[in-house]
Design an enzyme around this catalytic site. Structure first.
Site, PDB file in Angstrom:
ATOM      1  N   ARG A 103       0.863  -1.173   0.000  1.00 18.32           N
ATOM      2  CA  ARG A 103       0.000   0.000   0.000  1.00 18.32           C
ATOM      3  C   ARG A 103       0.902   1.226   0.000  1.00 18.32           C
ATOM      4  O   ARG A 103       1.981   1.220   0.599  1.00 18.32           O
ATOM      5  CB  ARG A 103      -0.886   0.009   1.241  1.00 18.32           C
ATOM      6  CG  ARG A 103      -1.795  -1.208   1.377  1.00 18.32           C
ATOM      7  CD  ARG A 103      -2.585  -1.145   2.678  1.00 18.32           C
ATOM      8  NE  ARG A 103      -3.465  -2.308   2.845  1.00 18.32           N
ATOM      9  CZ  ARG A 103      -3.123  -3.426   3.470  1.00 18.32           C
ATOM     10  NH1 ARG A 103      -1.908  -3.537   4.015  1.00 18.32           N
ATOM     11  NH2 ARG A 103      -3.965  -4.429   3.571  1.00 18.32           N
ATOM     12  N   HIS A 136      -3.176   2.923  -6.348  1.00 17.34           N
ATOM     13  CA  HIS A 136      -3.535   1.570  -5.915  1.00 17.34           C
ATOM     14  C   HIS A 136      -3.470   0.569  -7.078  1.00 17.34           C
ATOM     15  O   HIS A 136      -3.492  -0.644  -6.848  1.00 17.34           O
ATOM     16  CB  HIS A 136      -4.927   1.574  -5.293  1.00 17.34           C
ATOM     17  CG  HIS A 136      -5.123   0.549  -4.222  1.00 17.34           C
ATOM     18  ND1 HIS A 136      -4.376   0.540  -3.054  1.00 17.34           N
ATOM     19  CD2 HIS A 136      -5.954  -0.526  -4.135  1.00 17.34           C
ATOM     20  CE1 HIS A 136      -4.758  -0.481  -2.305  1.00 17.34           C
ATOM     21  NE2 HIS A 136      -5.697  -1.145  -2.937  1.00 17.34           N
ATOM     22  N   LYS A 177      -2.384  -1.078   7.333  1.00 13.75           N
ATOM     23  CA  LYS A 177      -3.790  -0.687   7.437  1.00 13.75           C
ATOM     24  C   LYS A 177      -4.470  -1.362   8.613  1.00 13.75           C
ATOM     25  O   LYS A 177      -5.320  -0.779   9.273  1.00 13.75           O
ATOM     26  CB  LYS A 177      -4.501  -1.035   6.131  1.00 13.75           C
ATOM     27  CG  LYS A 177      -5.955  -0.625   6.068  1.00 13.75           C
ATOM     28  CD  LYS A 177      -6.540  -0.944   4.710  1.00 13.75           C
ATOM     29  CE  LYS A 177      -8.009  -0.528   4.619  1.00 13.75           C
ATOM     30  NZ  LYS A 177      -8.578  -0.843   3.282  1.00 13.75           N
ATOM     31  N   ARG A 201      -0.831  -2.037  -6.767  1.00 10.41           N
ATOM     32  CA  ARG A 201      -1.177  -3.153  -5.885  1.00 10.41           C
ATOM     33  C   ARG A 201      -2.078  -4.156  -6.624  1.00 10.41           C
ATOM     34  O   ARG A 201      -1.888  -5.369  -6.522  1.00 10.41           O
ATOM     35  CB  ARG A 201      -1.855  -2.611  -4.628  1.00 10.41           C
ATOM     36  CG  ARG A 201      -2.131  -3.649  -3.541  1.00 10.41           C
ATOM     37  CD  ARG A 201      -2.464  -2.918  -2.245  1.00 10.41           C
ATOM     38  NE  ARG A 201      -3.057  -3.782  -1.231  1.00 10.41           N
ATOM     39  CZ  ARG A 201      -2.343  -4.512  -0.376  1.00 10.41           C
ATOM     40  NH1 ARG A 201      -1.026  -4.507  -0.430  1.00 10.41           N
ATOM     41  NH2 ARG A 201      -2.954  -5.245   0.542  1.00 10.41           N
ATOM     42  N   TYR A 237      -9.727 -10.320  -6.363  1.00 11.82           N
ATOM     43  CA  TYR A 237      -8.816 -10.259  -7.501  1.00 11.82           C
ATOM     44  C   TYR A 237      -9.022 -11.423  -8.461  1.00 11.82           C
ATOM     45  O   TYR A 237      -8.561 -11.375  -9.600  1.00 11.82           O
ATOM     46  CB  TYR A 237      -7.364 -10.248  -7.014  1.00 11.82           C
ATOM     47  CG  TYR A 237      -6.963  -8.951  -6.363  1.00 11.82           C
ATOM     48  CD1 TYR A 237      -6.888  -7.771  -7.100  1.00 11.82           C
ATOM     49  CD2 TYR A 237      -6.674  -8.890  -5.003  1.00 11.82           C
ATOM     50  CE1 TYR A 237      -6.524  -6.576  -6.506  1.00 11.82           C
ATOM     51  CE2 TYR A 237      -6.313  -7.700  -4.399  1.00 11.82           C
ATOM     52  CZ  TYR A 237      -6.242  -6.542  -5.153  1.00 11.82           C
ATOM     53  OH  TYR A 237      -5.890  -5.366  -4.562  1.00 11.82           O
ATOM     54  N   HIS A 278      -3.535  -8.673   3.888  1.00  9.69           N
ATOM     55  CA  HIS A 278      -4.983  -8.608   4.050  1.00  9.69           C
ATOM     56  C   HIS A 278      -5.394  -9.224   5.384  1.00  9.69           C
ATOM     57  O   HIS A 278      -4.792 -10.210   5.841  1.00  9.69           O
ATOM     58  CB  HIS A 278      -5.677  -9.354   2.907  1.00  9.69           C
ATOM     59  CG  HIS A 278      -5.648  -8.617   1.609  1.00  9.69           C
ATOM     60  ND1 HIS A 278      -5.780  -9.231   0.384  1.00  9.69           N
ATOM     61  CD2 HIS A 278      -5.515  -7.290   1.338  1.00  9.69           C
ATOM     62  CE1 HIS A 278      -5.727  -8.336  -0.580  1.00  9.69           C
ATOM     63  NE2 HIS A 278      -5.565  -7.146  -0.023  1.00  9.69           N
TER      64      HIS A 278
END
Length: 209
Positions: free
Chosen positions: A44, A154, A69, A157, A197, A188
């Site tokens: 990120r 982003h 995050k 990523r 994804y 994650h």
């Protein structure tokens, strides 16, 4: 609608012709190093901007990612090219500021190389915008009946995740079993966040056939 995913050719164009948007060589070095790192690791942007000198283990090729995050610390392996880029960039930093400390941020504004202020998200967004305009890749577009989202930070990523899934598809691997590895690598909190994804990868794969 699908989020924008850079192709390898588009990343190459961005990191070569796109950098011509900047007049100063040290600015080009800064953004080449940062955007290549985002592409190579899928970090990120907030994680990259919070990196400090002591978070880099370039001898072993490892990043220590702390400011995440979901407040999860993780180790991220680095490729040879990313390590080389960081060494070149840090050499430039030390030429202008010989007494760098381990707690100093890795990425700082080029006009403030002697200071400890980290590079801002806004500066990165503006820089990427200038580079995208330089290579004519700024706007959203419609292709194959799908609306392609506008390229953004982003997207690097997204690129890492989709390209890895596509490689597993083509290698005949069981992608569902591999998802947990990818989820852990990307930091994650739940593998369900990684599963999104799969849809993007299926769209890209279908278009490539």
């Amino acid at each position: 609608y699908v989020p924008f995913v850079f192709s390898v050719e588009q990343v190459r164009a961005l990191l070569s012709s796109g950098l011509e948007a900047f007049r100063m060589q040290r600015t080009r070095t800064l953004y080449y190093t940062l955007f290549h790192l985002l592409y190579a690791t899928g970090l990120r942007v907030s994680e990259a901007l919070h990196l400090t000198i002591e978070d880099l283990d370039l001898d072993r090729g490892i990043l220590h990612v702390r400011k995440t995050k979901f407040y999860k610390t993780r180790l991220v392996p680095l490729g040879q090219k990313a390590c080389q880029n960081l060494r070149v960039y840090l050499k430039l930093r030390r030429e202008r500021s010989p007494h760098l400390q381990g707690t100093d941020h890795v990425f700082v504004p080029t006009r403030r190389l002697r200071e400890r202020t980290r590079l801002s998200w806004t500066s990165v967004r503006h820089a990427l915008g200038a580079m995208l305009r330089r290579i004519g890749l700024w706007q959203s577009r419609q292709e194959h009946g799908l609306v392609r989202g506008q390229p953004r930070i982003h997207s690097f990523r997204h690129c890492l995740a989709v390209h890895r899934l596509l490689k597993w598809y083509r290698d005949g691997a069981d992608v569902n079993q591999k998802l947990l590895l990818l989820s852990t690598y990307m930091g994650h909190s739940d593998v369900a966040h990684t599963q999104v994804y799969l849809t993007v990868s299926n769209v890209v794969l279908a278009e490539a056939q």
